[in-house]
Write a protein that holds these residues in place. Structure first.
Motif, mmCIF file in Angstrom:
data_model
loop_
_atom_site.group_PDB
_atom_site.id
_atom_site.type_symbol
_atom_site.label_atom_id
_atom_site.label_comp_id
_atom_site.label_asym_id
_atom_site.label_seq_id
_atom_site.Cartn_x
_atom_site.Cartn_y
_atom_site.Cartn_z
ATOM 1 N N ILE A 155 0.820 -1.211 0.000
ATOM 2 C CA ILE A 155 0.000 0.000 0.000
ATOM 3 C C ILE A 155 0.857 1.266 0.000
ATOM 4 C CG2 ILE A 155 -2.035 -1.027 1.061
ATOM 5 C CD1 ILE A 155 -1.030 0.177 3.745
ATOM 6 N N GLY A 156 2.088 1.145 -0.481
ATOM 7 C CA GLY A 156 2.937 2.323 -0.606
ATOM 8 C C GLY A 156 3.734 2.666 0.624
ATOM 9 N N GLY A 157 3.890 1.717 1.540
ATOM 10 C CA GLY A 157 4.727 1.919 2.710
ATOM 11 C C GLY A 157 3.960 2.364 3.940
ATOM 12 N N CYS A 158 4.631 2.203 5.095
ATOM 13 C CA CYS A 158 4.075 2.637 6.381
ATOM 14 C C CYS A 158 4.976 3.679 7.038
ATOM 15 C CB CYS A 158 3.927 1.448 7.333
ATOM 16 S SG CYS A 158 2.764 0.180 6.798
ATOM 17 N N ASP A 159 5.980 4.152 6.318
ATOM 18 C CA ASP A 159 6.928 5.083 6.902
ATOM 19 C C ASP A 159 6.278 6.434 7.170
ATOM 20 O OD1 ASP A 159 6.890 4.850 3.980
ATOM 21 O OD2 ASP A 159 8.142 6.650 4.035
ATOM 22 N N LYS A 160 6.947 7.286 7.927
ATOM 23 C CA LYS A 160 6.415 8.610 8.213
ATOM 24 C C LYS A 160 6.221 9.375 6.905
ATOM 25 C CE LYS A 160 7.138 12.730 11.056
ATOM 26 N NZ LYS A 160 5.734 12.680 11.538
ATOM 27 N N GLY A 161 5.065 9.966 6.744
ATOM 28 C CA GLY A 161 4.734 10.663 5.509
ATOM 29 C C GLY A 161 4.040 9.793 4.483
ATOM 30 N N SER A 162 3.953 8.479 4.746
ATOM 31 C CA SER A 162 3.218 7.593 3.840
ATOM 32 C C SER A 162 1.726 7.890 3.920
ATOM 33 C CB SER A 162 3.472 6.126 4.198
ATOM 34 O OG SER A 162 2.929 5.840 5.480
ATOM 35 N N ARG A 163 0.997 7.400 2.962
ATOM 36 C CA ARG A 163 -0.451 7.637 2.930
ATOM 37 C C ARG A 163 -1.131 7.118 4.187
ATOM 38 N NH1 ARG A 163 -4.217 4.407 0.143
ATOM 39 N NH2 ARG A 163 -2.460 3.308 -0.791
ATOM 40 N N GLU A 164 -0.743 5.910 4.635
ATOM 41 C CA GLU A 164 -1.386 5.344 5.818
ATOM 42 C C GLU A 164 -0.991 6.106 7.084
ATOM 43 O OE1 GLU A 164 -2.490 1.060 7.803
ATOM 44 O OE2 GLU A 164 -0.656 1.173 6.610
#
Length: 305
Positions: A155-164
């Motif tokens: 889902i495009g990552g979970c890092d800071k600034g990611s959509r989630e």
């Protein structure tokens, strides 16, 4: 004349008497409900790693616990083995599907063995949130509940600034509840020998910690493990820390532990079972309910921040 005076005097006193009576009655009505907040208590029943078409005995055992206990069901990922296909979800449906109408799921890695977790979203429909995301939130009694998608790479990552992560931060800011609980499949902390810690979800844990969340539920490792409240770096934090439970005991199988972590309090690999959380206005109780015939259990209480 004296009779007339008495009548007028009584008539004037009546409203005063009525007011004096009304005040004690209001007090009595309130005193009948000294624990009015506890009347808002709700139940959340949770586990992950559930139905394997090759052997449904474990999932059947935990499904029977769910049927015997009212409450919202949190199905915390890896629900339909081996690959989250339409056929695999038929096996889930035979067991936990019996309480589908009160289930709020989170996806696991096995759901994403099928491209985009297609059949997971097809099976649960709106209850699973937007298929492009797989994360959502809802209110349960006095609590704000967040279901997240820990399959970060899908889902495009979970890092800071990611959509989630940005959605989670905004959602928590928009719902400043006194008590907050989140669940997602992969745990940041776990002493399970098969998987262990999942550092990719640390930004999600950090956002929850920053918002003073209270409880996180995970699966992935096929065991039960309870941690002391801790910060995102794994340090004990009795004042602001989040209490994490790994509840990968839905029925798939058991796997051995590695060495315990510094904040591990209780762990077990002998019983399938369900974690029952009674969520009150400013506190919570937990109880691990084992499958029939097993003796392991765990219980306790905590207060919201």
């Amino acid at each position: 004349m004296n009779n007339l005076v008495r009548i007028l005097r009584n008539a004037l006193l009546l409203p005063v008497f009525a007011v004096c009576v009304a005040v004690p009655l209001a007090g009595i009505a309130s005193s009948r409900h000294p624990n009015a907040a506890d009347q808002r208590a709700v139940v959340l029943l949770a586990a992950g790693d559930i139905a394997d078409c090759a052997n449904l005995s474990g999932a059947e055992a935990t499904a029977q616990i769910l049927e015997a206990n009212p409450g919202t069901v949190a199905a915390i990922g890896d629900l339909a083995y081996p690959d989250g296909t339409r056929e695999d979800f038929k096996c889930y449906d035979k067991t936990w599907g019996r309480v589908k109408n009160r289930t709020r799921p989170a996806p696991g890695n096995h759901e994403f063995h099928s491209q985009g977790a297609t059949f997971y979203f097809e099976y649960f429909g709106e209850a699973a949130g937007d298929p492009k995301n797989g994360f959502y939130s809802y209110e349960l009694g006095a609590w704000h509940i967040v279901s997240l998608n820990s399959e970060c790479k899908d889902i495009g990552g979970c890092d800071k600034g990611s959509r989630e992560e940005k959605w989670l931060t905004a959602d928590l800011a928009a719902h400043p509840a006194a008590c907050t609980l989140a669940y997602f499949h992969k745990p940041l902390f776990s002493s399970g020998g098969a998987h262990g810690d999942a550092p990719e979800v640390r930004p999600l844990y950090q956002a929850l910690y920053d918002a003073n969340a209270d409880v996180i539920l995970n699966g992935h490792d096929h065991d039960y493990e309870r941690f002391a409240p801790q910060d995102p770096d794994g340090n004990a934090d009795p004042h602001r820390g989040i209490r994490e439970f790994v509840v990968g005991t839905g029925g798939k199988n058991h796997r051995p532990f590695g060495p315990p972590e510094s904040t591990t309090e209780v762990r077990d690999t002998t019983a399938f079972g369900i974690l029952k959380l009674t969520l009150k206005s400013d506190s919570y109780d937990w109880q691990f309910i084992p499958e029939a015939g097993k003796s392991f259990t765990d219980s306790g209480s905590g207060r919201c921040h």
